[in-house]
Every structure is written in C-alpha cells, then in structure tokens.
Scaffold this motif. Structure first.
Motif, PDB file in Angstrom:
ATOM      1  N   PHE A  13       0.840  -1.204   0.000  1.00  0.00           N
ATOM      2  CA  PHE A  13       0.000   0.000   0.000  1.00  0.00           C
ATOM      3  C   PHE A  13       0.875   1.254   0.000  1.00  0.00           C
ATOM      4  CE2 PHE A  13      -3.769  -2.363   0.570  1.00  0.00           C
ATOM      5  CZ  PHE A  13      -4.829  -1.501   0.414  1.00  0.00           C
ATOM      6  N   ARG A  18       4.121   5.743   2.519  1.00  0.00           N
ATOM      7  CA  ARG A  18       4.289   7.185   2.683  1.00  0.00           C
ATOM      8  C   ARG A  18       4.204   7.591   4.154  1.00  0.00           C
ATOM      9  NH1 ARG A  18       0.979  11.360  -1.137  1.00  0.00           N
ATOM     10  NH2 ARG A  18       2.002  13.238  -0.419  1.00  0.00           N
ATOM     11  N   ILE A  19       3.259   6.975   4.869  1.00  0.00           N
ATOM     12  CA  ILE A  19       3.105   7.292   6.306  1.00  0.00           C
ATOM     13  C   ILE A  19       4.383   6.907   7.062  1.00  0.00           C
ATOM     14  CG2 ILE A  19       1.853   6.662   8.416  1.00  0.00           C
ATOM     15  CD1 ILE A  19      -0.637   6.292   6.577  1.00  0.00           C
ATOM     16  N   GLN A  26      10.445  12.155  10.499  1.00  0.00           N
ATOM     17  CA  GLN A  26      10.242  12.897  11.754  1.00  0.00           C
ATOM     18  C   GLN A  26      11.242  12.446  12.816  1.00  0.00           C
ATOM     19  OE1 GLN A  26       6.214  13.111  13.399  1.00  0.00           O
ATOM     20  NE2 GLN A  26       5.448  12.718  11.344  1.00  0.00           N
TER      21      GLN A  26
ATOM     22  N   ALA B 104      -6.762   9.981   0.355  1.00  0.00           N
ATOM     23  CA  ALA B 104      -5.672   9.889   1.336  1.00  0.00           C
ATOM     24  C   ALA B 104      -4.389  10.511   0.785  1.00  0.00           C
ATOM     25  CB  ALA B 104      -5.430   8.427   1.706  1.00  0.00           C
ATOM     26  N   ASN B 105      -4.121  10.251  -0.479  1.00  0.00           N
ATOM     27  CA  ASN B 105      -2.916  10.829  -1.085  1.00  0.00           C
ATOM     28  C   ASN B 105      -2.982  12.346  -1.142  1.00  0.00           C
ATOM     29  OD1 ASN B 105      -1.101   8.721  -1.566  1.00  0.00           O
ATOM     30  ND2 ASN B 105      -2.361   7.993  -3.253  1.00  0.00           N
ATOM     31  N   MET B 108      -2.466  13.685   2.277  1.00  0.00           N
ATOM     32  CA  MET B 108      -1.055  13.593   2.668  1.00  0.00           C
ATOM     33  C   MET B 108      -0.200  14.625   1.933  1.00  0.00           C
ATOM     34  SD  MET B 108      -0.256   9.631   3.560  1.00  0.00           S
ATOM     35  CE  MET B 108      -0.712   8.926   2.031  1.00  0.00           C
ATOM     36  N   ASP B 109      -0.580  14.921   0.671  1.00  0.00           N
ATOM     37  CA  ASP B 109       0.121  15.998  -0.057  1.00  0.00           C
ATOM     38  C   ASP B 109      -0.014  17.301   0.738  1.00  0.00           C
ATOM     39  OD1 ASP B 109       0.863  14.410  -2.169  1.00  0.00           O
ATOM     40  OD2 ASP B 109      -0.798  15.011  -3.476  1.00  0.00           O
ATOM     41  N   GLU B 112       1.935  17.226   4.004  1.00  0.00           N
ATOM     42  CA  GLU B 112       3.377  17.410   3.762  1.00  0.00           C
ATOM     43  C   GLU B 112       3.687  18.875   3.464  1.00  0.00           C
ATOM     44  OE1 GLU B 112       5.050  13.063   2.330  1.00  0.00           O
ATOM     45  OE2 GLU B 112       4.435  14.492   0.812  1.00  0.00           O
ATOM     46  N   GLN B 115       3.483  20.711   6.694  1.00  0.00           N
ATOM     47  CA  GLN B 115       4.665  20.355   7.489  1.00  0.00           C
ATOM     48  C   GLN B 115       5.873  21.205   7.041  1.00  0.00           C
ATOM     49  OE1 GLN B 115       5.505  16.196   6.922  1.00  0.00           O
ATOM     50  NE2 GLN B 115       5.323  15.774   9.087  1.00  0.00           N
ATOM     51  N   GLY B 169       1.657  15.645  12.246  1.00  0.00           N
ATOM     52  CA  GLY B 169       2.211  14.290  12.369  1.00  0.00           C
ATOM     53  C   GLY B 169       1.138  13.296  12.764  1.00  0.00           C
ATOM     54  N   PHE B 172      -1.100  12.566   9.916  1.00  0.00           N
ATOM     55  CA  PHE B 172      -0.388  11.673   8.999  1.00  0.00           C
ATOM     56  C   PHE B 172      -0.546  10.224   9.450  1.00  0.00           C
ATOM     57  CE2 PHE B 172       2.232  13.445   5.648  1.00  0.00           C
ATOM     58  CZ  PHE B 172       2.503  12.294   4.930  1.00  0.00           C
ATOM     59  N   GLU B 173      -0.314  10.017  10.759  1.00  0.00           N
ATOM     60  CA  GLU B 173      -0.446   8.649  11.300  1.00  0.00           C
ATOM     61  C   GLU B 173      -1.845   8.103  11.078  1.00  0.00           C
ATOM     62  OE1 GLU B 173       0.435   9.018  15.415  1.00  0.00           O
ATOM     63  OE2 GLU B 173       2.497   9.632  15.040  1.00  0.00           O
ATOM     64  N   MET B 175      -3.803   8.593   8.745  1.00  0.00           N
ATOM     65  CA  MET B 175      -4.087   8.236   7.353  1.00  0.00           C
ATOM     66  C   MET B 175      -3.930   6.738   7.114  1.00  0.00           C
ATOM     67  SD  MET B 175      -5.082  10.995   6.315  1.00  0.00           S
ATOM     68  CE  MET B 175      -5.512  10.435   4.705  1.00  0.00           C
ATOM     69  N   SER B 176      -3.389   6.044   8.107  1.00  0.00           N
ATOM     70  CA  SER B 176      -3.251   4.590   7.956  1.00  0.00           C
ATOM     71  C   SER B 176      -4.621   3.909   7.890  1.00  0.00           C
ATOM     72  CB  SER B 176      -2.417   4.002   9.093  1.00  0.00           C
ATOM     73  OG  SER B 176      -3.091   4.193  10.303  1.00  0.00           O
ATOM     74  N   GLN B 178      -6.636   4.283   5.666  1.00  0.00           N
ATOM     75  CA  GLN B 178      -6.841   3.897   4.271  1.00  0.00           C
ATOM     76  C   GLN B 178      -6.280   2.497   4.010  1.00  0.00           C
ATOM     77  OE1 GLN B 178      -4.815   3.665   1.199  1.00  0.00           O
ATOM     78  NE2 GLN B 178      -6.758   3.279   0.165  1.00  0.00           N
ATOM     79  N   ASP B 179      -5.117   2.233   4.585  1.00  0.00           N
ATOM     80  CA  ASP B 179      -4.497   0.917   4.420  1.00  0.00           C
ATOM     81  C   ASP B 179      -5.339  -0.147   5.114  1.00  0.00           C
ATOM     82  OD1 ASP B 179      -1.862  -0.765   3.999  1.00  0.00           O
ATOM     83  OD2 ASP B 179      -2.488  -1.067   6.060  1.00  0.00           O
TER      84      ASP B 179
END
Lengths: 125, 257
Positions: A13, A18-19, A26, B104-105, B108-109, B112, B115, B169, B172-173, B175-176, B178-179
C-alpha cells in the motif's frame, strides 16, 4: 540510534509506505528506500546495503514472513534488523514471526512514538 | 493373386483371349478396383465428417438450450442477484478503495505541504529570535525591555508551530485508516467473489437438475448427479461482459458448424 542508516520500507500500500516514510523522517532518518512486495525487497536487499527493514505481512508476490525467512537464511542478509509492521495481530502470526527471527513487531495502526520506541530498543540491544 | 486371376479368366474365356490380352485385362481390373477403393474411402470420411459436424452442432445447441432453460426457470431476481448485484458489489468495493486512496494521497500531499511551511516558519522565527538577542545585547534599557517582550511573543509563536507540527504528524499517522480499511475491503471483495461463485454453482446445479429430471424422470440420483456435474463443467466459463463468447458469438459459431 544512528539516523544515517539505510532503511527499507516494504508494503504493497503506497499510503502506508508514505506514512512510514514520513514518520521515519520525523524521527530523523534520511536514507529511506521503498519496495512494494517481498520479491522487490529481496532484489533491493541483494543489490544495496541496508541497516533496517520495516515490512508488511500481507503482500502479493511474496508476503512479509517469506521475505523474513529468506533474509534470515541468507548469509549476507541474516543480520539485518527486521521489523514486521502489520495489521495481523493474531497470536499465531506473532509466534511465527518470532520463530522466523523477527527483531520487533509493530501492529497497525501505530504512532510515530511506537515506531521510535521499537527502533530505539532494537539498536540499544 | 494376379496369377490366380489370370488362370481363372483363362478358364472362363476358354482360349478366346491370348495370354497378353488376359494380363492386360487383369491390369485394367486392378486399376479400376483400386480407384473404386479410394473413392469409397473418401466418401466414407466425408460422410463421417458430416456426421461429426452434425453431432457437434447438436451438442452445442443442447448446451445453449440448457443455459436458456435454467435461466428461465430460475427466479429472475435471483439471476439478477448473481449477474448484476454481486459483480456490482465487488466493483463498488473496489471503487471505495480507489477513491479513499486518492483522497488519502491528496490529504497527505496537503499535510506534507503544511509540514514544510511550518518548519520554514519555525526556522524563520529562530532567525528573528537570534537577531533580537543580538540587538537586545547592543541596545539601551528601554529597547531591551521591548526586545524581551517581543522575544516572549516569538517563543509563544514557536510553541504554537511546534504543536501544529505534532497535529500534522498525528493526522499523517491517522491516514493509515486507508491501508487498514483497504485490507478489510479487499477481504470482503474476496468473500463477495466466493459467494458469487457458490451462488452461480448452486443456481446452475439446481436449474440443471430440474431440467434433467423433467426430460428424464427415470434417472437415478447417482446418474443425475454425474450428469449435472458433467453439464456444469460444460457450462462453466467466463460470465462477465467482455470475457468469453457472448450469445451472438455462440450463434455465429453454431451457424458455421
């Protein structure tokens, strides 16, 4: 923990790769590579030197546990710290990974803190 | 063989033909009988091929007829369930994976980007703070007081940006999801596909059993099972649009036979 070490992230995935990459950045890691399955990862591992592998369990082509077995049975690669990063939280999975020689086991979903803690533990040992 | 024939013909014609004439006659007869044999063989194989073609055509028609027959026997809603809803369910689930992955992408864009901007802002603030410290050291008491006040505000701003980075951060975490949802949906897709296969087999088997029993009421349970299994195997094959032959292709093929 030396953040200059080379890390290989293995996950089918793209989102998860990316995560993990972001989390590793970090923490301070700079040299991060990616592979989308065990087969591609093995190719990477045999062509370049890596200091750490973070690997998913369920992947097409070659699942994480098979990659771990192959890494541990390869004279050149067997010493690489290998962390399983997976949603498979069943006892039998964990036991199988431990038996195969996994260095640590991170269950998804995880936090940057968990990843950092586990890595610190591996490299402090 | 020829000698015997020459002798028999010699007896029959009783000296009316000479020996060379009898031999010529035997050669002629041999040629004719061989040709006849070849012609018979060709006719035989032509006939056999015709028969086989006809048998194959009938067999193919029987399979198509069975397909039509059991489809008409099965309740239309159940047929629709197999042919429309279940494949649609798998497609819908695959669509969910694709759209959540795209979203999700994109998120994350953005994360980022945020960030990067936050880190740049923190770096700029640190520069301003350094300059302020230098000025503070070189200035008088009043200016020093103002610089200290400004320094306090900069520190507070820096703390806010640090908190921002933590929140980014954390996002970002998260976003998992989606997986994780993707993996669960993939398992559901596998289950839906398995269900489709089972339902198809059950419906086919049911339709074929009813049809076979109607045409052959005396058939034993064992024979019925083996006949149905054989026909199931004949009927099995790609069912989705774009895969395998459609009815028009089958009709065309039958017409050619």
């Amino acid at each position: 923990m030396d953040t200059n070490m080379r890390v290989l992230i293995v996950d089918d995935f793209a989102t998860m790769r990316r995560i993990l990459k972001n989390i590793l950045k970090q923490i301070g890691f700079k040299n991060i590579s990616e592979a989308e399955n065990g087969k591609a990862a093995l190719k990477e591992l045999k062509s370049e030197k890596f200091d750490l592998v973070l690997c998913d369990w369920n992947m097409p082509e070659m699942p994480g546990i098979e990659l771990l077995n192959q890494v541990r049975s390869d004279e050149q690669l067997k010493g690489i710290p290998f962390v399983m990063v997976t949603a498979e939280a069943k006892k039998e999975n964990i036991l199988e990974a431990v038996k195969a020689g996994v260095s640590s086991y991170i269950v998804k979903p995880f936090t940057a803190e968990t990843v950092s803690e586990k890595l610190k533990k591996i490299f402090a040992a | 063989m020829n000698k015997r024939l020459i002798s028999e013909i010699g007896n029959l014609v009783d000296g009316k033909l000479s020996a060379p004439e009898i031999e010529k006659l035997v050669r002629f007869m041999n040629r004719k009988s061989l040709k006849g044999l070849e012609e018979d063989r060709e006719a035989f194989f032509k006939h056999l091929a015709r028969e086989m073609r006809q048998e194959m055509k009938e067999l193919a028609e029987l399979i198509v007829e069975f397909k039509r027959d059991f489809q008409s026997r099965i309740h239309p809603e159940i047929t629709e369930l197999r042919t429309t809803y279940i494949p649609q369910a798998a497609d819908q689930l695959e669509g969910i994976i694709e759209s959540t992955e795209q979203a999700a992408n994109r998120i994350m864009d953005n994360l980022e980007g945020m960030q990067r901007l936050t880190e740049e802002a923190m770096e700029a603030l640190a520069g301003v703070r350094r300059q302020l410290v230098e000025r503070e050291a070189a200035s008088g008491p009043q200016a020093r007081g103002e610089a200290q006040d400004l320094g306090g505000r900069i520190d507070s701003l820096r703390q806010s940006l640090e908190r921002c980075l933590l929140l980014i951060g954390d996002s970002f975490e998260k976003m998992s999801f989606q997986d994780l949802t993707g993996q669960r949906i993939k398992r559901t897709i596998d289950l839906v596909n398995l269900m489709e296969e089972r339902i198809q087999k059950t419906l086919l088997s049911f339709g074929l059993k009813v049809t076979e029993k109607t045409y052959n009421p005396e058939i034993s349970g064992e024979d019925l099972a083996s006949t149905v299994e054989k026909k199931l195997s004949d009927l099995r094959g790609p069912q989705r649009p774009g895969q395998g032959l459609n009815q028009a292709d089958i009709d065309k093929l039958l017409a050619r036979l």
